[in-house]
Design an enzyme around this catalytic site. Sequence first.
Site, PDB file in Angstrom:
ATOM      1  N   ARG A  32     -22.878  59.319  17.703  1.00  0.00           N
ATOM      2  CA  ARG A  32     -23.171  58.731  16.324  1.00  0.00           C
ATOM      3  C   ARG A  32     -24.144  59.981  16.009  1.00  0.00           C
ATOM      4  O   ARG A  32     -24.096  60.379  14.550  1.00  0.00           O
ATOM      5  CB  ARG A  32     -23.804  57.356  16.379  1.00  0.00           C
ATOM      6  CG  ARG A  32     -23.125  56.400  16.915  1.00  0.00           C
ATOM      7  CD  ARG A  32     -22.087  55.652  16.011  1.00  0.00           C
ATOM      8  NE  ARG A  32     -21.296  54.579  16.664  1.00  0.00           N
ATOM      9  CZ  ARG A  32     -19.871  54.666  17.513  1.00  0.00           C
ATOM     10  NH1 ARG A  32     -19.315  55.625  17.327  1.00  0.00           N
ATOM     11  NH2 ARG A  32     -19.562  53.569  17.742  1.00  0.00           N
ATOM     12  N   GLU A 177     -16.934  38.799  24.297  1.00  0.00           N
ATOM     13  CA  GLU A 177     -16.193  39.881  23.507  1.00  0.00           C
ATOM     14  C   GLU A 177     -15.095  40.408  24.069  1.00  0.00           C
ATOM     15  O   GLU A 177     -14.983  41.532  24.432  1.00  0.00           O
ATOM     16  CB  GLU A 177     -17.423  40.865  22.990  1.00  0.00           C
ATOM     17  CG  GLU A 177     -16.483  41.921  21.989  1.00  0.00           C
ATOM     18  CD  GLU A 177     -17.602  42.907  21.752  1.00  0.00           C
ATOM     19  OE1 GLU A 177     -18.795  42.910  22.317  1.00  0.00           O
ATOM     20  OE2 GLU A 177     -17.358  43.940  20.946  1.00  0.00           O
ATOM     21  N   LYS A 222     -17.259  36.625  20.180  1.00  0.00           N
ATOM     22  CA  LYS A 222     -17.372  38.206  19.389  1.00  0.00           C
ATOM     23  C   LYS A 222     -15.872  38.648  19.325  1.00  0.00           C
ATOM     24  O   LYS A 222     -15.374  39.546  20.411  1.00  0.00           O
ATOM     25  CB  LYS A 222     -18.369  38.767  19.779  1.00  0.00           C
ATOM     26  CG  LYS A 222     -18.325  40.392  18.967  1.00  0.00           C
ATOM     27  CD  LYS A 222     -19.513  41.010  19.195  1.00  0.00           C
ATOM     28  CE  LYS A 222     -19.712  42.549  18.711  1.00  0.00           C
ATOM     29  NZ  LYS A 222     -20.875  43.019  18.588  1.00  0.00           N
ATOM     30  N   SER A 263     -16.916  45.024  14.212  1.00  0.00           N
ATOM     31  CA  SER A 263     -16.217  45.776  12.902  1.00  0.00           C
ATOM     32  C   SER A 263     -15.036  46.871  13.528  1.00  0.00           C
ATOM     33  O   SER A 263     -13.913  46.845  13.189  1.00  0.00           O
ATOM     34  CB  SER A 263     -16.984  46.653  12.203  1.00  0.00           C
ATOM     35  OG  SER A 263     -17.760  47.460  12.792  1.00  0.00           O
ATOM     36  N   GLY A 265     -14.283  49.938  14.003  1.00  0.00           N
ATOM     37  CA  GLY A 265     -13.699  51.025  13.286  1.00  0.00           C
ATOM     38  C   GLY A 265     -13.023  50.777  11.851  1.00  0.00           C
ATOM     39  O   GLY A 265     -12.674  51.839  11.191  1.00  0.00           O
ATOM     40  N   SER A 291     -21.055  40.507  13.864  1.00  0.00           N
ATOM     41  CA  SER A 291     -21.816  41.253  14.787  1.00  0.00           C
ATOM     42  C   SER A 291     -21.531  42.745  14.767  1.00  0.00           C
ATOM     43  O   SER A 291     -20.815  43.087  15.526  1.00  0.00           O
ATOM     44  CB  SER A 291     -21.780  40.539  15.929  1.00  0.00           C
ATOM     45  OG  SER A 291     -22.215  41.198  17.180  1.00  0.00           O
ATOM     46  N   ARG A 294     -21.008  49.944  13.747  1.00  0.00           N
ATOM     47  CA  ARG A 294     -20.857  50.818  12.593  1.00  0.00           C
ATOM     48  C   ARG A 294     -20.847  50.333  11.393  1.00  0.00           C
ATOM     49  O   ARG A 294     -21.222  50.923  10.275  1.00  0.00           O
ATOM     50  CB  ARG A 294     -19.310  51.588  13.192  1.00  0.00           C
ATOM     51  CG  ARG A 294     -19.532  52.492  14.290  1.00  0.00           C
ATOM     52  CD  ARG A 294     -18.010  52.803  14.923  1.00  0.00           C
ATOM     53  NE  ARG A 294     -17.576  51.585  15.615  1.00  0.00           N
ATOM     54  CZ  ARG A 294     -16.456  51.722  16.187  1.00  0.00           C
ATOM     55  NH1 ARG A 294     -15.716  52.817  16.063  1.00  0.00           N
ATOM     56  NH2 ARG A 294     -15.898  50.569  16.767  1.00  0.00           N
TER      57      ARG A 294
HETATM   58  P1  13P Z   1     -18.775  48.025  16.050  1.00  0.00           P
HETATM   59  O1  13P Z   1     -18.926  46.946  15.067  1.00  0.00           O
HETATM   60  O2  13P Z   1     -19.115  49.306  15.612  1.00  0.00           O
HETATM   61  O3  13P Z   1     -17.129  47.928  16.477  1.00  0.00           O
HETATM   62  O4  13P Z   1     -19.642  47.527  17.219  1.00  0.00           O
HETATM   63  C1  13P Z   1     -19.716  46.262  17.586  1.00  0.00           C
HETATM   64  C2  13P Z   1     -19.787  46.178  19.089  1.00  0.00           C
HETATM   65  O5  13P Z   1     -20.874  45.715  19.422  1.00  0.00           O
HETATM   66  C3  13P Z   1     -18.814  46.647  19.773  1.00  0.00           C
HETATM   67  O6  13P Z   1     -18.850  46.256  21.122  1.00  0.00           O
END
Ligand code: 13P
Length: 341
Positions: A32, A177, A222, A263, A265, A291, A294
């Site tokens: 990043r 997640e 998530k 998100s 990407g 949550s 990016r």
């Molecule tokens: P992104 O929203 O950038 O995908 O990141 C969220 C995240 O915690 C990925 O593990």
Amino acid sequence: MSERLEEIAARMMTAGKGLLAADESTATIKKRFDTIGLESTETSRRDYRQMLFSAEEAMRDFISGVILYEETLFQKASDGRPLAEIIVAAGAVPGIKVDTGAKPMALFPGETVTEGLDGLRDRLTKYHAAGARFAKWRAALPVSDTLPSFGAIKANAHALARYAALCQEAGIVPIVEPEVLMDGVPGNHSIKRSEEVTEETLRITFEELADQRVSLEGMILKPSMVIDGKKARKASVQEVAERTLRVLKRTVPAAVPGIAFLSGGQTTEEATAHLSAMNAMGPLPWTLTFSYGRALQTEALEAWGGRPENIAAGKRAFSHRAKMCSLAARGQWKKDMEKAA
Ligand code: 13P
């Protein structure tokens, strides 16, 4: 006495607020920072995260929790205060990423299994003492005509459930997640394929959570959204929202207090539009919020550019994006609001 899991989860799912994922590993934050030509050092990582966590408007009004990388949980701001304390002072809950990464899965070419269970009980005790009240573990599932395999979904779901059980034992709310990748290899799958894979993944994940006696009331899901591969993007906002909700309604019990999307990407605006469209289709059995990593940070990182004189601009960019996501969490975001702020 320790706050109950349900109470922590309820604070994380406060209406109109969502989570900031600022838990990039050292390797990921370097990527990043490369985009703004900034060297990643312990100090530059600290400065960047301190800027985000002290963005008053964002943190007070729109962010209910922050996911940290281990380094940040134990890091101090430039004035000596622990960064976790700044988050708490703003009224948000500090959390911690506890997995140690997605590693190549033996005998499953092209697939990974997320590791980090060994020694996790002791690490959780340490994280709780440092103020963490929720945790995150991410499984990553690539999509093709044949992937992910049942074996990889099952192994990842089992690890997620074992992690979640250890968290709840420690008084920490687990964020579960299972990410179905939109930008994995080859990344050209249809939205229909994404729907199929996401449904199977969530079904197996909740079976494993039940087998491991995880309390649904004391966890947050998530997921990724149901969306076509990054190289084949054509689905409308409405289609993404409809298919995602259909899968979630089929697979996520109403006892789960909240769902907070990653998100993955998507552009910042796509991620905001999709979340808003889903909330506008309510009422829903769970709180549905963000949550994002990016999709919350990209603009703030650019506005800051690693320069001390741009800290105020970075905070403004972060607050604006958090506000747009907050509107989306209420189903009230419209494209023309992007320019107004
Ligand atoms: P992104 O929203 O950038 O995908 O990141 C969220 C995240 O915690 C990925 O593990």
